[in-house]
Design a protein around this motif. Structure first.
Motif, PDB file in Angstrom:
ATOM      1  N   MET A  43       3.652  24.193 -35.261  1.00  0.00           N
ATOM      2  CA  MET A  43       2.472  25.002 -35.595  1.00  0.00           C
ATOM      3  C   MET A  43       1.486  24.198 -36.442  1.00  0.00           C
ATOM      4  SD  MET A  43       3.698  28.908 -36.332  1.00  0.00           S
ATOM      5  CE  MET A  43       5.132  28.518 -37.304  1.00  0.00           C
ATOM      6  N   VAL A  44       2.015  23.412 -37.382  1.00  0.00           N
ATOM      7  CA  VAL A  44       1.143  22.602 -38.235  1.00  0.00           C
ATOM      8  C   VAL A  44       0.413  21.553 -37.401  1.00  0.00           C
ATOM      9  CG1 VAL A  44       1.096  20.918 -40.115  1.00  0.00           C
ATOM     10  CG2 VAL A  44       2.462  23.006 -40.343  1.00  0.00           C
ATOM     11  N   MET A  45       1.161  20.860 -36.550  1.00  0.00           N
ATOM     12  CA  MET A  45       0.539  19.807 -35.735  1.00  0.00           C
ATOM     13  C   MET A  45      -0.535  20.376 -34.812  1.00  0.00           C
ATOM     14  SD  MET A  45       3.626  17.125 -34.789  1.00  0.00           S
ATOM     15  CE  MET A  45       4.623  18.291 -33.888  1.00  0.00           C
ATOM     16  N   MET A  46      -0.207  21.452 -34.106  1.00  0.00           N
ATOM     17  CA  MET A  46      -1.145  21.992 -33.123  1.00  0.00           C
ATOM     18  C   MET A  46      -2.285  22.753 -33.801  1.00  0.00           C
ATOM     19  SD  MET A  46       1.642  23.042 -30.212  1.00  0.00           S
ATOM     20  CE  MET A  46       0.543  23.220 -28.827  1.00  0.00           C
ATOM     21  N   GLY A  47      -1.972  23.399 -34.930  1.00  0.00           N
ATOM     22  CA  GLY A  47      -3.011  24.109 -35.656  1.00  0.00           C
ATOM     23  C   GLY A  47      -4.062  23.164 -36.195  1.00  0.00           C
ATOM     24  N   MET A  48      -3.621  22.036 -36.749  1.00  0.00           N
ATOM     25  CA  MET A  48      -4.572  21.065 -37.291  1.00  0.00           C
ATOM     26  C   MET A  48      -5.347  20.364 -36.177  1.00  0.00           C
ATOM     27  SD  MET A  48      -2.370  19.479 -40.470  1.00  0.00           S
ATOM     28  CE  MET A  48      -3.775  18.670 -41.244  1.00  0.00           C
ATOM     29  N   GLN A  49      -4.676  20.101 -35.053  1.00  0.00           N
ATOM     30  CA  GLN A  49      -5.331  19.396 -33.958  1.00  0.00           C
ATOM     31  C   GLN A  49      -6.346  20.285 -33.246  1.00  0.00           C
ATOM     32  OE1 GLN A  49      -5.021  16.200 -33.039  1.00  0.00           O
ATOM     33  NE2 GLN A  49      -6.360  16.374 -31.246  1.00  0.00           N
ATOM     34  N   LEU A  50      -5.984  21.543 -33.003  1.00  0.00           N
ATOM     35  CA  LEU A  50      -6.828  22.418 -32.197  1.00  0.00           C
ATOM     36  C   LEU A  50      -7.652  23.400 -33.031  1.00  0.00           C
ATOM     37  CD1 LEU A  50      -4.160  23.211 -29.447  1.00  0.00           C
ATOM     38  CD2 LEU A  50      -6.148  21.729 -29.185  1.00  0.00           C
ATOM     39  N   GLY A  51      -7.134  23.770 -34.208  1.00  0.00           N
ATOM     40  CA  GLY A  51      -7.838  24.742 -35.040  1.00  0.00           C
ATOM     41  C   GLY A  51      -8.652  24.112 -36.137  1.00  0.00           C
ATOM     42  N   GLY A  52      -8.464  22.820 -36.366  1.00  0.00           N
ATOM     43  CA  GLY A  52      -9.257  22.118 -37.360  1.00  0.00           C
ATOM     44  C   GLY A  52      -8.804  22.303 -38.788  1.00  0.00           C
ATOM     45  N   ASP A  53      -7.702  23.022 -39.000  1.00  0.00           N
ATOM     46  CA  ASP A  53      -7.203  23.228 -40.360  1.00  0.00           C
ATOM     47  C   ASP A  53      -5.726  23.592 -40.270  1.00  0.00           C
ATOM     48  OD1 ASP A  53      -7.063  23.493 -43.080  1.00  0.00           O
ATOM     49  OD2 ASP A  53      -8.524  25.125 -43.243  1.00  0.00           O
ATOM     50  N   VAL A  54      -5.044  23.525 -41.428  1.00  0.00           N
ATOM     51  CA  VAL A  54      -3.638  23.914 -41.456  1.00  0.00           C
ATOM     52  C   VAL A  54      -3.530  25.389 -41.054  1.00  0.00           C
ATOM     53  CG1 VAL A  54      -2.990  22.233 -43.218  1.00  0.00           C
ATOM     54  CG2 VAL A  54      -3.789  24.492 -43.918  1.00  0.00           C
ATOM     55  N   PRO A  55      -2.456  25.783 -40.375  1.00  0.00           N
ATOM     56  CA  PRO A  55      -2.338  27.179 -39.939  1.00  0.00           C
ATOM     57  C   PRO A  55      -1.938  28.139 -41.051  1.00  0.00           C
ATOM     58  CG  PRO A  55      -0.449  25.921 -39.204  1.00  0.00           C
ATOM     59  CD  PRO A  55      -1.384  24.934 -39.842  1.00  0.00           C
ATOM     60  N   PHE A  56      -1.379  27.609 -42.137  1.00  0.00           N
ATOM     61  CA  PHE A  56      -0.970  28.442 -43.279  1.00  0.00           C
ATOM     62  C   PHE A  56      -0.935  27.557 -44.515  1.00  0.00           C
ATOM     63  CE2 PHE A  56       2.309  28.012 -39.954  1.00  0.00           C
ATOM     64  CZ  PHE A  56       2.921  26.854 -40.386  1.00  0.00           C
ATOM     65  N   GLN A  57      -1.034  28.207 -45.683  1.00  0.00           N
ATOM     66  CA  GLN A  57      -1.102  27.458 -46.933  1.00  0.00           C
ATOM     67  C   GLN A  57       0.264  27.290 -47.600  1.00  0.00           C
ATOM     68  OE1 GLN A  57      -3.833  30.203 -48.558  1.00  0.00           O
ATOM     69  NE2 GLN A  57      -5.596  29.312 -47.535  1.00  0.00           N
ATOM     70  N   LYS A  58       1.182  28.195 -47.305  1.00  0.00           N
ATOM     71  CA  LYS A  58       2.526  28.113 -47.869  1.00  0.00           C
ATOM     72  C   LYS A  58       3.553  28.376 -46.769  1.00  0.00           C
ATOM     73  CE  LYS A  58       1.118  29.826 -52.454  1.00  0.00           C
ATOM     74  NZ  LYS A  58       1.298  28.591 -53.221  1.00  0.00           N
ATOM     75  N   VAL A  59       4.705  27.750 -46.909  1.00  0.00           N
ATOM     76  CA  VAL A  59       5.836  27.994 -46.006  1.00  0.00           C
ATOM     77  C   VAL A  59       7.009  28.423 -46.876  1.00  0.00           C
ATOM     78  CG1 VAL A  59       7.449  26.999 -44.355  1.00  0.00           C
ATOM     79  CG2 VAL A  59       5.053  26.261 -44.351  1.00  0.00           C
ATOM     80  N   TYR A  60       7.465  29.667 -46.689  1.00  0.00           N
ATOM     81  CA  TYR A  60       8.637  30.144 -47.426  1.00  0.00           C
ATOM     82  C   TYR A  60       9.820  30.211 -46.455  1.00  0.00           C
ATOM     83  CZ  TYR A  60      11.968  33.066 -49.884  1.00  0.00           C
ATOM     84  OH  TYR A  60      13.120  33.545 -50.468  1.00  0.00           O
ATOM     85  N   LEU A  61      10.892  29.502 -46.786  1.00  0.00           N
ATOM     86  CA  LEU A  61      12.066  29.429 -45.910  1.00  0.00           C
ATOM     87  C   LEU A  61      13.200  30.258 -46.508  1.00  0.00           C
ATOM     88  CD1 LEU A  61      11.875  25.578 -45.331  1.00  0.00           C
ATOM     89  CD2 LEU A  61      11.129  27.357 -43.741  1.00  0.00           C
ATOM     90  N   HIS A  62      13.610  31.290 -45.795  1.00  0.00           N
ATOM     91  CA  HIS A  62      14.690  32.134 -46.314  1.00  0.00           C
ATOM     92  C   HIS A  62      16.057  31.606 -45.865  1.00  0.00           C
ATOM     93  CE1 HIS A  62      13.994  34.479 -42.399  1.00  0.00           C
ATOM     94  NE2 HIS A  62      15.234  34.044 -42.292  1.00  0.00           N
ATOM     95  N   PRO A  63      17.121  31.975 -46.581  1.00  0.00           N
ATOM     96  CA  PRO A  63      18.472  31.525 -46.201  1.00  0.00           C
ATOM     97  C   PRO A  63      18.901  32.125 -44.866  1.00  0.00           C
ATOM     98  CG  PRO A  63      18.416  32.429 -48.448  1.00  0.00           C
ATOM     99  CD  PRO A  63      17.126  32.795 -47.803  1.00  0.00           C
ATOM    100  N   MET A  64      19.899  31.505 -44.269  1.00  0.00           N
ATOM    101  CA  MET A  64      20.440  31.993 -43.003  1.00  0.00           C
ATOM    102  C   MET A  64      21.563  32.983 -43.285  1.00  0.00           C
ATOM    103  SD  MET A  64      18.386  30.377 -41.240  1.00  0.00           S
ATOM    104  CE  MET A  64      18.952  31.104 -39.692  1.00  0.00           C
ATOM    105  N   ILE A  65      21.551  34.099 -42.569  1.00  0.00           N
ATOM    106  CA  ILE A  65      22.565  35.129 -42.772  1.00  0.00           C
ATOM    107  C   ILE A  65      23.820  34.810 -41.975  1.00  0.00           C
ATOM    108  CG2 ILE A  65      23.146  37.550 -42.409  1.00  0.00           C
ATOM    109  CD1 ILE A  65      20.440  38.365 -43.119  1.00  0.00           C
ATOM    110  N   ARG A  66      24.935  34.867 -42.680  1.00  0.00           N
ATOM    111  CA  ARG A  66      26.254  34.737 -42.038  1.00  0.00           C
ATOM    112  C   ARG A  66      27.054  35.996 -42.328  1.00  0.00           C
ATOM    113  NH1 ARG A  66      27.731  29.292 -40.620  1.00  0.00           N
ATOM    114  NH2 ARG A  66      25.963  27.907 -40.916  1.00  0.00           N
TER     115      ARG A  66
END
Length: 867
Positions: free
Chosen positions: A592-615
């Motif tokens: 998303m970052v690569m394609m957003g910057m290439q085609l949209g001219g800017d980063v697609p989001f300002q923050k990335v929050y990664l949640h834990p994986m549920i087991r």
């Protein structure tokens, strides 16, 4: 000691006499009060009537509260009112600051699981908090077509129900079957999202294969091709011999084998041997003897085209530039020097090279200009390049046959145990076969550099920060991305192959220069006429489809209307936060970052929050085949073990997987799952996020929060009785005249608000739930409510002022305490908040700050040396 005992006895006798006298004087009076209190508390449950609410209207509340909290009763009707009232909509013309989240689109392959519930709980908490805080909050819903996953599920269904393959019914009818599946399960997913309380802007709902998104995918492919970032080439790909398609890295599970292991492989009646290293000899030309090599995939020797040694290895100096002879087809294998691949201290120091079937050998083949010989058919059988002796054999049957043939020629040496990493397709469980294929690729290097710079410059912030190192490692070592798939369900590749007159159609795709990339067939025809003026030709569109991650990588752009210049795109791009699981940081977030910057001219989001994986509670990854996948509705509504087992049988599991899954369900849920409700599930899941990268989910913890909801319910129930029918919250609160306990509870409330807000701003959601829980449980319920009861149970006029102050303090606590809870537990807080007396000029929840009461911000009171 005797004197002390006598004093104790006298004191006890004196106390007994006092109690007897008190009982004689006012016993009937107290007994009467006690009976009144008991009568007020023991309402007859049969008298409670929960009124029906027409869909879309504000919920009708019973004049009295039920004695016990019931999730199903409390949560019904609220969502349809929120939705019909337009509370979730966002206006691109608004002057409010935007706050935008795009829901990671769930796959349309089936129902949501508990991992999706975690995503919803976290994202809805963020969006509701920002909406309450005055932002123009937008949360965009959507579902993903999930090309390979959906095709596999529908193919299994066809085979199970009608004994047909997709080839039996043809492409068009198969697509119709998939669309039926999508309509069935897409609706299920949207219903689950509503049941989870997700405050999504449904007016912007999208599907990755609807017309607007399909148009955007085609446009992106054409633009990237025009920029030289998409090209077609013969490259090595992950090939699945069961699905007959290339698959992405994320669809490959890696099995670590420590020793010889026999594994069941689809299509083989007997287990196949893995985890061994087989040594054999190649005879050398000119009578120079033999050279010994070793491999874990002996069948690939049929495609060997060279043998590599280290240039400094003295043992083989005399063989540089010489040849070995292939024992089965007489092919000459040049002995080459390669310091990059060969470790002279490992094994014999000589390495067989199969450029068409091994990633490392592929690079060696390019460096040394070797021949690339593919020895497998698409379904994993030996083709004519493998030699007549083995042609037509399945690859793992050929493994045994090659060993036997080497033994007959005296070239087999030995077999040893060997640790290895085996790639398994997560969809089919087949062993992934590296194969050289003509495919469409995206050159990622320049886009990856832009993504690296965006994180290094903090234009994109990754939370938790520790995952930045993964980001750097992946993008610094990125490889070109194979985006074509040999499937029928997905976005058709917008490319047409030109076949000139008198050429054979069976050569379709063989010449990479003949491809025309265009938005539609008319444009392709015009382009072909320019390229081949005056010639007759035929155009055939590429039958392949694009990798699902290609359209998903465009999602933050396409949901806002790209490539059109829309009001949404101008107002809401880039989005604010991307919240998702840490397992797809590279496979989805980076793209998303690569394609957003290439085609949209800017980063697609300002923050990335990664949640834990549920087991599961035992720490195992959730898997349908293990039977430990949990549907959030099973926790919300409750279910029996019998129904859990019935749902398993309705799925796509084969008999062996079904047996394992049944045992797993019986072990984990012997009594089924108790009804917990949405709020308890959400609060429990968010409270779990303090765990690092894994959540070992125990449903008993969710049940505990269900019981806590009952505590909140009873606290409000008590308060409503004490506030009375005619209570009206005052315009201002005079803190200075309040009893000390009121000043104290407002002070700790303000601290809880501050802790909650700072935790939310720092994306420490578990800390926010902890602050809220502690205040409600240990300060409001356990201390304050107990402390003010004497004011309400004593009718004396001298307590009127204090009683009024306690009512005001209680109302402030409940009003703001429910606002605090609302982002995490929307249903019960809405129900309870609507029951509270409202000021005449009040609006719906607009803030969770106590801006009306600045004087309590830093109040610390001491009474007789005790807080």
């Amino acid at each position: 000691a005797r004197e002390k005992e006598e004093k104790k006895l006298k004191a006890k006798q004196k106390e007994t006499a006092r109690l007897q006298a008190q009982a004689t004087s006012d016993g009937p009076k107290k007994s009467e009060k006690k009976q009144k209190k008991k009568a007020a508390g023991d309402e007859n449950p049969e008298d409670f009537i929960d009124p029906e609410t027409p869909s879309g209207e504000k919920k009708s509340l019973a004049p009295q509260m039920a004695k016990q909290y019931s999730p199903s009763a409390v949560e019904k009707s609220w969502y349809s009112w929120w939705e019909s009232a337009g509370y979730f909509g966002a206006d691109p013309a608004s002057t409010k600051p935007p706050f935008v989240i795009v829901l990671p689109p769930p796959n349309v392959t089936g129902a949501l699981h508990i991992g999706h519930a975690l995503t919803v709980a976290i994202e809805d908490a963020m969006i509701r908090w920002r909406r309450m805080s005055g932002y123009n909050a937008l949360w965009v819903p959507g579902v993903d077509h999930a090309g390979i996953a959906t095709q596999v599920v529908v193919e299994k269904k066809l085979m199970r129900e009608r004994k047909l393959t997709r080839h039996d019914i043809g492409r068009d009818k198969f697509i119709s079957e998939v669309l039926k599946w999508k309509d069935q399960y897409g609706g299920t997913i949207l219903g689950q999202l509503r049941r989870l309380g997700a405050s999504l802007d449904w007016s912007r709902e999208c599907f990755t294969m609807d017309d607007q998104r399909s148009k955007a995918v085609t446009e992106a492919f054409v633009r990237l091709h025009k920029d030289g970032l998409i090209y077609r080439d013969y490259r090595l790909v992950n090939w699945d011999c069961t699905l007959l398609t290339a698959i992405s890295d994320i669809e490959v599970d890696h099995l670590e084998l420590k020793e010889e292991t026999m594994l069941k492989v689809p299509g083989y009646s007997s287990p196949v041997q893995f985890g061994v290293l087989i040594s054999f000899a190649y005879p050398l030309e000119e009578g120079l003897g033999e050279i010994i090599v070793a491999t874990t995939r002996i069948e690939t020797m049929l495609g060997d085209t060279a043998i590599a040694v280290h240039p400094e290895d003295k043992r083989y100096k005399h063989l540089h530039g010489k040849h070995a002879i292939h024992p089965f087809n007489g092919r000459k294998l040049k002995i080459i020097c390669d310091a990059v691949l060969v470790d002279p201290t490992f094994g014999t120091g000589a390495v067989k090279i199969t450029p068409a079937h091994d990633p490392n050998d592929f690079e060696v083949g390019k460096r040394h200009n070797l021949e690339f010989i593919n020895i497998f058919t698409d379904d994993g059988k030996i083709n004519s390049n493998g030699g007549a002796q083995f042609e037509g054999m399945a690859r793992f049957a050929a493994r045994v046959a090659v060993i036997d043939a080497l033994k007959e020629k005296g070239l087999y040496k030995d077999t040893k145990k060997n640790e290895m990493n085996l790639g398994i397709c997560s969809r089919s469980n087949d062993v992934v076969e590296p194969m050289i294929k003509p495919q469409w690729f995206v050159n990622c290097h320049t886009m990856a550099k832009a993504g690296l710079d965006a994180v290094r410059s903090k234009k994109i912030e990754i939370i938790p920060q520790q995952y930045e190192q993964d980001w750097y490692r992946w993008l610094e070592n990125i490889r070109d991305w194979c985006v074509s798939r040999q499937l029928w369900w997905g976005h058709r590749v917008p490319a047409w192959y030109v076949t000139l007159e008198d050429e054979q159609l069976n050569d379709l795709g063989s010449n990479n220069d003949r491809w025309i990339v265009a938005r539609n067939e008319c444009d392709a025809m015009l382009e072909a006429q320019k390229k081949y003026p005056g010639k007759k030709f035929q155009l055939n569109q590429d039958p392949d489809v694009l990798d699902t991650w290609f359209s998903s990588g465009l999602f933050p752009l396409t949901v806002l209307g790209w490539p059109d210049d829309t009001a949404d795109l101008r107002a809401f791009y880039p989005t604010s936060v991307l919240e998702t699981g840490l397992d797809i940081l590279f496979f989805w977030v980076a793209r998303m970052v690569m394609m957003g910057m290439q085609l949209g001219g800017d980063v697609p989001f300002q923050k990335v929050y990664l949640h834990p994986m549920i087991r599961d509670a035992h720490g195992r990854k959730m898997s349908k085949s293990l039977g430990n996948v949990v549907d959030p509705l099973e926790v919300i509504n409750g279910t029996t073990l019998e129904d859990l087992l019935k749902r398993l049988e309705e799925g796509n599991l084969d008999p062996n997987e079904l047996s394992v899954a049944r045992e797993g369900k019986k072990k984990d849920f012997p009594d089924g799952i108790a009804e917990c409700g949405t709020d308890a599930l959400r609060f429990a899941l968010i409270s779990y996020t303090s765990q690092s990268d894994k959540i070992n989910l125990d449903i008993k913890r969710v049940v505990g929060y269900r019981q806590w909801c009952n505590k909140l319910w009873n606290a409000i129930r008590f308060a409503m009785g004490k506030l009375g029918d005619h209570y009206a919250p005052p315009a201002t609160i005079v803190v200075s005249s309040m009893p000390p306990v009121c000043k104290w509870i407002l002070s700790v409330l303000n601290k809880a608000i501050g802790k909650t807000v700072t935790s939310l701003e720092a994306y420490k959601f578990a800390d926010a739930t902890s602050a809220i829980y502690s205040w409600w449980q240990y300060q409001l319920c356990d201390v304050f409510i107990e402390a003010v009861k004497p004011y309400f149970f004593n009718d004396s006029q001298e307590f009127d002022s204090a009683r009024a102050a306690c009512r005001d303090a209680l109302w402030v606590c409940l009003d703001n305490g429910l606002r605090l809870l609302h982002p995490f537990m929307p249903y019960v807080t809405e129900e309870l908040w609507q029951r509270l007396p409202q000021p005449k000029d009040s609006c719906r929840k607009t803030s969770i700050m106590i801006s009306e009461y600045p004087s309590v911000v830093k109040v610390i009171l001491m009474s007789n040396g005790r807080l």
